[in-house]
Design a protein around this motif. Structure first.
Motif, short mmCIF file in Angstrom:
data_model
loop_
_atom_site.label_atom_id
_atom_site.label_comp_id
_atom_site.label_asym_id
_atom_site.label_seq_id
_atom_site.Cartn_x
_atom_site.Cartn_y
_atom_site.Cartn_z
N MET A 64 0.83 -1.21 0.00
CA MET A 64 0.00 0.00 0.00
C MET A 64 0.87 1.26 0.00
O MET A 64 0.61 2.22 0.74
CB MET A 64 -0.93 0.00 1.23
N SER A 104 5.28 7.56 -1.69
CA SER A 104 4.99 7.42 -0.25
C SER A 104 6.09 6.66 0.48
O SER A 104 6.23 6.79 1.69
CB SER A 104 3.64 6.73 -0.06
N GLY A 105 6.89 5.87 -0.26
CA GLY A 105 7.96 5.10 0.40
C GLY A 105 9.33 5.74 0.21
O GLY A 105 10.35 5.12 0.47
N GLN A 159 -8.10 3.76 -1.31
CA GLN A 159 -7.25 4.18 -2.42
C GLN A 159 -8.08 4.65 -3.64
O GLN A 159 -7.75 5.64 -4.29
CB GLN A 159 -6.34 3.03 -2.84
O1 LIG Z 1 3.73 6.28 -3.40
C1 LIG Z 1 3.36 6.23 -4.53
O2 LIG Z 1 4.08 6.47 -5.48
C2 LIG Z 1 1.96 5.81 -4.79
O3 LIG Z 1 1.31 6.41 -5.60
C3 LIG Z 1 1.49 4.67 -4.04
C4 LIG Z 1 0.07 4.22 -4.19
C5 LIG Z 1 -0.93 5.28 -3.68
O4 LIG Z 1 -0.57 6.05 -2.79
O5 LIG Z 1 -2.08 5.26 -4.11
C6 LIG Z 1 -0.21 3.85 -5.58
C7 LIG Z 1 -0.34 2.58 -6.00
C8 LIG Z 1 -0.24 1.43 -5.07
O6 LIG Z 1 -1.29 0.56 -5.28
C9 LIG Z 1 -0.22 1.81 -3.67
C10 LIG Z 1 -0.07 3.05 -3.28
#
Ligand SMILES: O=C(O)C(=O)C[C@]1(C(=O)O)C=C[C@@H](O)C=C1
Length: 246
Positions: free
Chosen positions: A110, A115-116, A167
């Motif tokens: 997720m 985000s990471g 999401q």
């Molecule tokens: O961090 C990112 O690049 C994202 O877009 C991650 C994100 C989201 O935040 O919706 C997008 C796709 C994945 O399924 C999970 C999370």
């Protein structure tokens, strides 16, 4: 266990790198780009199918084609794990196309490269074992625990129901807000700044992800309809306020 990542797009390159912090990773990409983590050995598709586990990092809409390409070429006992943002559809494709001798694990990290960016510790990863033996299951639980991810175990349908309202709604509203051309402002409130962050967070992803989330999650249609009804309710409510233009 030798892991092979299939697909080195924006998410695949990021995920392969995070996995390589903990285990040996090889990867296959149809269109190899520069800048891939040097710890990851790039291999041909024929070599990738020799891996003990293949981690699919492809668009949801590409799942069927890719699983068809791999189905007859994997080693008996090998495991295929998807990472799609919806779960019912890719799991049904894998169950339909992969022979009984191949294990199947549904996952949805997720998070992604945005985000990471500052680390993935404590972030959730949805875990849906579909056809796994005890040793593969414990390998992946241990791996994700070592990565200090928060494992959230649920069925593919439970995932899709919840994801439509977490999401799915976020990406839908992100695209709607972008369509309104909202701009940064010196008088931005904290809430407004967060709205701009939502646009940035969602619209940085390929449009294909947005379309696939809306198309392949069977519950996002209902989410969009509820959102529309809610907007309509507030519009009607305001029409009843004396002094506001009809
Ligand atoms: O961090 C990112 O690049 C994202 O877009 C991650 C994100 C989201 O935040 O919706 C997008 C796709 C994945 O399924 C999970 C999370």
């Amino acid at each position: 266990m030798k892991l092979g990542v299939y697909g080195l797009g924006r998410f695949g390159a990021f995920w392969a790198s995070r996995l390589a912090d903990f285990t040996d990773v090889v990867a296959y990409s149809r269109t190899p780009k520069s800048g891939i983590d040097s710890r990851i050995e790039l291999v041909s598709e024929d070599k990738l199918v020799d891996c003990d586990a293949v981690v699919l990092c492809v668009a949801i809409s590409a799942m069927e084609d890719v699983v068809r390409r791999l189905a007859g070429r994997l080693k008996p006992g090998a495991l295929v794990m998807d990472t799609c943002s919806v779960k019912v559809y890719p799991v049904s494709v894998m169950k339909r196309l992969l022979p009984e001798s191949i294990q199947i694990l549904g996952t949805h990290p997720m998070f992604g490269p945005d985000s990471g960016r500052n680390g993935i510790t404590g972030l959730p990863l949805v875990y849906s074992p579909v056809r796994t033996d005890a040793s593969a299951d414990s390998f992946f639980r241990d791996l994700f625990n070592s990565m200090r991810l928060q494992l959230v175990e649920m069925s593919p349908d439970e995932h899709d129901k919840s994801a439509a309202y977490t999401q799915g709604i976020t990406h839908f509203l992100g695209r709607v807000l972008q369509d309104l051309h909202l701009e940064p402002s010196p008088m931005a409130t904290l809430g407004y700044s967060k709205l701009l962050e939502i646009i940035e967070q969602t619209c940085n992803d390929p449009e294909q992800l947005f379309l696939d989330l809306q198309r392949y999650n069977p519950h996002t249609h209902e989410m969009r309809e509820s959102l529309k009804s809610s907007l309509d309710r507030f519009m009607t409510k305001l029409k009843e306020v004396p002094g506001l233009p009809a």
